[in-house]
Design an enzyme around this catalytic site. Structure first.
Site, PDB file in Angstrom:
ATOM      1  N   ASP A  92       0.864  -1.172   0.000  1.00 52.47           N
ATOM      2  CA  ASP A  92       0.000   0.000   0.000  1.00 52.47           C
ATOM      3  C   ASP A  92       0.910   1.235   0.000  1.00 52.47           C
ATOM      4  O   ASP A  92       2.102   1.131   0.305  1.00 52.47           O
ATOM      5  CB  ASP A  92      -0.863  -0.092   1.260  1.00 52.47           C
ATOM      6  CG  ASP A  92      -1.635   1.152   1.545  1.00 52.47           C
ATOM      7  OD1 ASP A  92      -2.423   1.546   0.681  1.00 52.47           O
ATOM      8  OD2 ASP A  92      -1.451   1.733   2.639  1.00 52.47           O
ATOM      9  N   PHE A  93       0.368   2.402  -0.335  1.00 53.92           N
ATOM     10  CA  PHE A  93       1.226   3.592  -0.380  1.00 53.92           C
ATOM     11  C   PHE A  93       1.063   4.462   0.874  1.00 53.92           C
ATOM     12  O   PHE A  93       1.923   4.490   1.742  1.00 53.92           O
ATOM     13  CB  PHE A  93       0.948   4.411  -1.653  1.00 53.92           C
ATOM     14  CG  PHE A  93       1.842   5.605  -1.767  1.00 53.92           C
ATOM     15  CD1 PHE A  93       3.175   5.463  -2.133  1.00 53.92           C
ATOM     16  CD2 PHE A  93       1.376   6.877  -1.477  1.00 53.92           C
ATOM     17  CE1 PHE A  93       4.026   6.557  -2.204  1.00 53.92           C
ATOM     18  CE2 PHE A  93       2.215   7.987  -1.547  1.00 53.92           C
ATOM     19  CZ  PHE A  93       3.543   7.821  -1.919  1.00 53.92           C
ATOM     20  N   ASP A  94      -0.097   5.166   0.973  1.00 52.88           N
ATOM     21  CA  ASP A  94      -0.279   6.124   2.079  1.00 52.88           C
ATOM     22  C   ASP A  94      -0.391   5.384   3.412  1.00 52.88           C
ATOM     23  O   ASP A  94      -1.208   4.474   3.571  1.00 52.88           O
ATOM     24  CB  ASP A  94      -1.538   6.963   1.846  1.00 52.88           C
ATOM     25  CG  ASP A  94      -1.382   7.899   0.673  1.00 52.88           C
ATOM     26  OD1 ASP A  94      -0.780   8.970   0.838  1.00 52.88           O
ATOM     27  OD2 ASP A  94      -1.849   7.533  -0.430  1.00 52.88           O
ATOM     28  N   ASP A 274      -2.157  -0.394   5.658  1.00 52.85           N
ATOM     29  CA  ASP A 274      -2.507   0.235   6.941  1.00 52.85           C
ATOM     30  C   ASP A 274      -3.992   0.518   7.127  1.00 52.85           C
ATOM     31  O   ASP A 274      -4.384   1.007   8.182  1.00 52.85           O
ATOM     32  CB  ASP A 274      -1.767   1.570   7.077  1.00 52.85           C
ATOM     33  CG  ASP A 274      -2.361   2.640   6.175  1.00 52.85           C
ATOM     34  OD1 ASP A 274      -2.605   2.328   4.988  1.00 52.85           O
ATOM     35  OD2 ASP A 274      -2.612   3.754   6.650  1.00 52.85           O
TER      36      ASP A 274
HETATM   37  O1  LIG Z   1      -4.440   2.790  -0.473  1.00 50.51           O
HETATM   38  P1  LIG Z   1      -3.557   3.948  -0.118  1.00 50.51           P
HETATM   39  O2  LIG Z   1      -2.342   4.040  -0.979  1.00 50.51           O
HETATM   40  O3  LIG Z   1      -3.229   3.984   1.339  1.00 50.51           O
HETATM   41  O4  LIG Z   1      -4.438   5.235  -0.428  1.00 50.51           O
HETATM   42  C1  LIG Z   1      -5.557   5.550   0.401  1.00 50.51           C
HETATM   43  C2  LIG Z   1      -5.845   7.022   0.282  1.00 50.51           C
HETATM   44  O5  LIG Z   1      -4.621   7.666   0.593  1.00 50.51           O
HETATM   45  C3  LIG Z   1      -4.591   9.099   0.499  1.00 50.51           C
HETATM   46  O6  LIG Z   1      -5.284   9.628   1.609  1.00 50.51           O
HETATM   47  C4  LIG Z   1      -4.633   9.322   2.834  1.00 50.51           C
HETATM   48  O7  LIG Z   1      -3.320   9.890   2.850  1.00 50.51           O
HETATM   49  C5  LIG Z   1      -3.301  11.356   2.823  1.00 50.51           C
HETATM   50  C6  LIG Z   1      -1.856  11.791   2.778  1.00 50.51           C
HETATM   51  O8  LIG Z   1      -1.152  11.269   3.862  1.00 50.51           O
HETATM   52  C7  LIG Z   1      -4.053  11.876   4.041  1.00 50.51           C
HETATM   53  O9  LIG Z   1      -4.085  13.296   4.034  1.00 50.51           O
HETATM   54  C8  LIG Z   1      -5.495  11.336   4.057  1.00 50.51           C
HETATM   55  O10 LIG Z   1      -6.159  11.745   5.245  1.00 50.51           O
HETATM   56  C9  LIG Z   1      -5.437   9.799   4.024  1.00 50.51           C
HETATM   57  O11 LIG Z   1      -6.742   9.244   3.990  1.00 50.51           O
HETATM   58  C10 LIG Z   1      -5.119   9.559  -0.836  1.00 50.51           C
HETATM   59  O12 LIG Z   1      -5.228  10.959  -0.845  1.00 50.51           O
HETATM   60  C11 LIG Z   1      -6.422   8.891  -1.224  1.00 50.51           C
HETATM   61  O13 LIG Z   1      -6.746   9.192  -2.562  1.00 50.51           O
HETATM   62  C12 LIG Z   1      -6.269   7.380  -1.123  1.00 50.51           C
HETATM   63  O14 LIG Z   1      -7.500   6.752  -1.427  1.00 50.51           O
END
Ligand SMILES: O=P(O)(O)OC[C@H]1O[C@H](O[C@H]2O[C@H](CO)[C@@H](O)[C@H](O)[C@H]2O)[C@H](O)[C@@H](O)[C@@H]1O
Length: 363
Positions: A92-94, A274
């Site tokens: 996963d990224f974020d 996460d």
């Molecule tokens: O599946 P992921 O790679 O974890 O992506 C899930 C969402 O991640 C991002 O939002 C999340 O991270 C942001 C930056 O740290 C944070 O501000 C936000 O509150 C988190 O939910 C991304 O912007 C989304 O498009 C993804 O779906």
């Protein structure tokens, strides 16, 4: 608190094989994997909205609490890897490679994760994949070593020069667009409410919205999605976000399954993530593979838990320096053939007809 101490030998030099942004924009065609996406892999994603707090875990089939990953688990990890002919490492990224930050545009993987991932991606016996809720084009500009990218929670899959988009997601992209545009207007008066239009899905961010205004954002978003999305769209939770996407039976776990089926027999899948949308991916890799949940203390389908993206780097470093050496590529006679398929982008999704249309990245 950091639980893991897995680092052993130093990292190998970062690998080459980086993909330029130009290549990202030069996706020329799209494999139709409609059959696989619509029939072969039933969804395990939650489909109901629930609070977007930091620790929401959503429904899972396995309510157990993951064990904090420590050195005591190394024998178990080694035993799993010793049975492998190949490794699939999905990330996963974020919140996993990149720490969570207030501004989604500012998210970036830690330096250690970049180095560790480059090293791992350079290993012949490893296939690396990013499986993200972000759009594929977006996440590919943020981390550029993996061979495979699954964007929009697995609704789009990029492999070499090829891009596959879930057919129902493609059909409903216009609705997502209309909903995002409408929400941008409707939510405009609310401080810090932000709409991220990812073409196949959309995200409403509430992280920096004053807490008293968040219920209003939820209510307005629900109302717009119901009114303009009808039965075609659904709302899903995430970390301080609401995700708007097509109401289809497809999620990250399905994408991981699909990637896994393209790799040699005896490929061991590893998934690190996460958030609630990562749970279907944990279920897809467990129990033969390894699921690692980052952060939180809630129940999860993952067997192990680490605290932060910094700990993820320790895991990737250990895999690169020690874990990979346990993998025996000659365990599976079909290994050579399957990898040959895997390296040919036009035929990467084995068994799927080559019915490509213009990629959304070029539209
Ligand atoms: O599946 P992921 O790679 O974890 O992506 C899930 C969402 O991640 C991002 O939002 C999340 O991270 C942001 C930056 O740290 C944070 O501000 C936000 O509150 C988190 O939910 C991304 O912007 C989304 O498009 C993804 O779906």
């Amino acid at each position: 608190m950091c639980h893991i101490q897995l680092a052993e030998p130093p990292l190998a030099a970062p690998g080459t094989g980086r993909l330029s942004n130009d290549r990202t924009e030069r996706y020329r065609s799209e494999i139709s994997i409609q059959r696989a996406m619509s029939e072969q892999y039933p969804t395990t994603e939650p489909t109901t909205e629930h609070p977007t707090n930091e620790t929401s875990s959503g429904p899972t089939d396995d309510p157990s609490i993951p064990a904090p990953l420590t050195g005591e688990h190394l024998p178990q990890l080694r035993a799993t890897l010793a049975d492998a002919s190949h490794l699939l490492v999905c990330l996963d990224f974020d919140g996993t490679l990149a720490p969570i930050v207030n501004d989604p545009d500012a998210a970036a993987p830690t330096t250690e994760n970049v180095a560790a991932l480059a090293s791992l991606a350079a290993a012949d016996s490893v296939t690396t994949a990013i499986v993200s809720g972000r759009s594929l084009v977006d996440v590919r500009t943020r981390v550029d070593d993996p061979r495979i990218y699954a964007g929009n929670h697995g609704l789009e899959l990029g492999w070499s020069e090829s891009l596959a988009i879930h057919p129902a997601a493609r059909e409903r992209a216009t609705r997502v667009e209309v909903v995002c545009e409408t929400l941008e207007n409707v939510l405009d008066p609310i401080p810090n409410a932000r709409v991220e239009n990812k073409r196949l899905t959309g995200t409403v961010h509430v992280r920096t919205v004053p807490s008293g205004a968040r219920p209003v954002v939820h209510r307005l978003t629900r109302s717009v999605v119901d009114r303009l999305g009808g039965d075609d769209l659904k709302l899903s939770p995430g970390k301080r976000i609401l995700e708007i996407g097509p109401d289809v039976n497809w999620g990250k776990g399905d994408a991981v399954n699909l990637i896994h089926t393209q790799l040699p027999d005896d490929t061991v899948p590893i998934y690190i993530g996460d958030d609630v949308t990562d749970e279907s991916a944990f279920r897809s890799v467990e129990p033969t593979g390894i699921g690692i949940r980052v952060g939180g203390t809630e129940p999860s389908a993952a067997s192990y838990r680490v605290d932060s993206p910094n700990d993820v780097a320790r895991v990737l470093e250990w895999l690169s320096a020690s874990g990979v050496s346990l993998v025996d590529p000659y365990r599976d006679d079909s290994h050579g053939d399957r990898l040959a398929v895997q390296r040919d982008g036009d035929q990467c999704f084995d068994g799927c007809p080559k019915q490509w249309s213009t990629s959304m990245a070029n539209e």
